[in-house]
Design an enzyme around this catalytic site. Sequence first.
Site, short mmCIF file in Angstrom:
data_model
loop_
_atom_site.label_atom_id
_atom_site.label_comp_id
_atom_site.label_asym_id
_atom_site.label_seq_id
_atom_site.Cartn_x
_atom_site.Cartn_y
_atom_site.Cartn_z
N GLU A 1 12.36 -4.13 -4.43
CA GLU A 1 11.35 -4.51 -5.38
C GLU A 1 12.01 -4.00 -6.69
O GLU A 1 11.87 -4.92 -7.56
CB GLU A 1 10.25 -3.29 -4.97
CG GLU A 1 9.17 -3.24 -6.22
CD GLU A 1 8.06 -2.33 -5.93
OE1 GLU A 1 8.11 -1.41 -5.10
OE2 GLU A 1 7.02 -2.35 -6.86
N GLY B 1 0.85 -1.14 -0.01
CA GLY B 1 -0.04 -0.01 -0.02
C GLY B 1 0.80 1.21 0.13
O GLY B 1 1.07 1.86 1.04
N TYR B 2 1.54 1.59 -1.11
CA TYR B 2 2.27 2.70 -1.12
C TYR B 2 1.39 3.81 -2.03
O TYR B 2 1.20 4.85 -1.58
CB TYR B 2 3.46 2.55 -2.25
CG TYR B 2 4.87 1.88 -1.28
CD1 TYR B 2 4.53 1.25 -0.10
CD2 TYR B 2 5.84 2.26 -1.76
CE1 TYR B 2 5.55 0.74 0.48
CE2 TYR B 2 7.00 1.73 -0.86
CZ TYR B 2 6.90 1.18 0.49
OH TYR B 2 7.94 0.49 0.82
#
Length: 388
Positions: A248, A132-133
């Site tokens: 990531e 949840g960025y």
Amino acid sequence: MSNLEAFRAETRAWLEENCPKAMRTPMQGEADFCWGGRKYTFQSEDQKVWLERMAARGWTVPTWPKEYGGGGLTKDEAKILATEMKRLNARVPLVSFGIWMLGPALLKFGTEEQKKEHLPKIARGEIRWCQGYSEPNAGSDLAALATKAVDHGDHYIINGQKIWTSYADKADWIFCLIRTDTTVKHDGISFVLFDMETPGVSTKPIKLISGNSPFCETFFDDVKVLKKNLMGEENKGWTIAKYLLTHERSNIGDMGVPTPLNMLAKDKLGTKDGELSVTMLRHQIAEHEIDAASFMFTLERAKDAAKSGGDQGAFSSLLKGYGTELNKDRHELIVKVNGSDSFEWEGQFSNNGEIARTWLRTKGNSIEGGTTEVQLNIISKRILGLPS
Ligand SMILES: Cc1cc2nc3c(=O)[nH]c(=O)nc-3n(C[C@H](O)[C@H](O)[C@H](O)COP(=O)(O)OP(=O)(O)OC[C@H]3O[C@@H](n4cnc5c(N)ncnc54)[C@H](O)[C@@H]3O)c2cc1C
């Protein structure tokens, strides 16, 4: 026999004995990946058995410490395991955001209690995580995020909206950036973990041009999150967020070693005097293969640097930026090689439009985890030392 040679021999024998035959075939598409989690339905008994056997040895996360469900392998041993799996064409038993992103951040910033609670469940594929960025007004400028947490002593009450949350509707838990101080930008962000079944969390899938719906809008309405689920200190979440992004980005950039394009092209288009018959494509493919080989060496160099303790830092932006552009180029060429067959959308012949859908999906590679333009900004500032 050296220790590493003995390890290779044992690993080879174990894999031969324990990797089910069906798990030694190339994955045909997204559906073949095992994501794990409470809601996950295994595609086959073999897929389940393979995950269980690998997880029991800690080999879904070979280099994590054994006490947290990992294999406790050194980087050299892990490399041998990867090579031996490749030799057998063994499928990766588990893929997840927990492995690629949250796990490394938890190992570095989590409390002992958080590590013990979350890492083994990631390693065994029991809990699936989402990220949840991004928010409607905070993408490239992520620190502009506005999802607000109000302090209620031992817990926060969170309100706001995330967007592009990959697999939010399939995930069990979320790692999430929230604003705990509205008077400052980067220094007002905290990093929290919570269950997607907490009252007040809801998701709405977004449908893509590829026909798939891999991500969602995610809404938080008065979501109660205990402070024991705060990772790191309050208002210090930006440091964790950036660290997680380097993992990531390295992962998105590393597309593995795909089948060489010239082999795909020769199969499809045939050869003349041993060479691909379509001259123009031959040149384009040769150029791509040279770039891909150079990139593979760069990746190896980065992995060796990481092995000797070097921090990926801004270099992950280079891997991400170049790797994803290269992957887009590869799929443009695959479309060219397959001509009009590439655009079949449904049906057995095309494995349900696999070529077209994958080609479209690669467009997202250079956006997710930070766009190529943003990676170029980081490279110019932090690697090349150019002025802002
Ligand atoms: C497939 C996919 C999966 C995703 N999964 C997740 C997820 O799980 N969780 C999550 O939180 N987010 C996820 N995202 C969101 C992703 O992180 C954002 O899309 C990305 O950070 C870009 O933000 P934005 O879409 O708001 O674009 P914007 O930031 O609005 O950018 C628009 C355009 O402006 C350019 N631009 C912006 N700023 C600059 C600058 N300073 N210099 C030069 N150019 C600039 C960008 O490069 C881009 O071309 C995903 C995205 C995709 C495509």
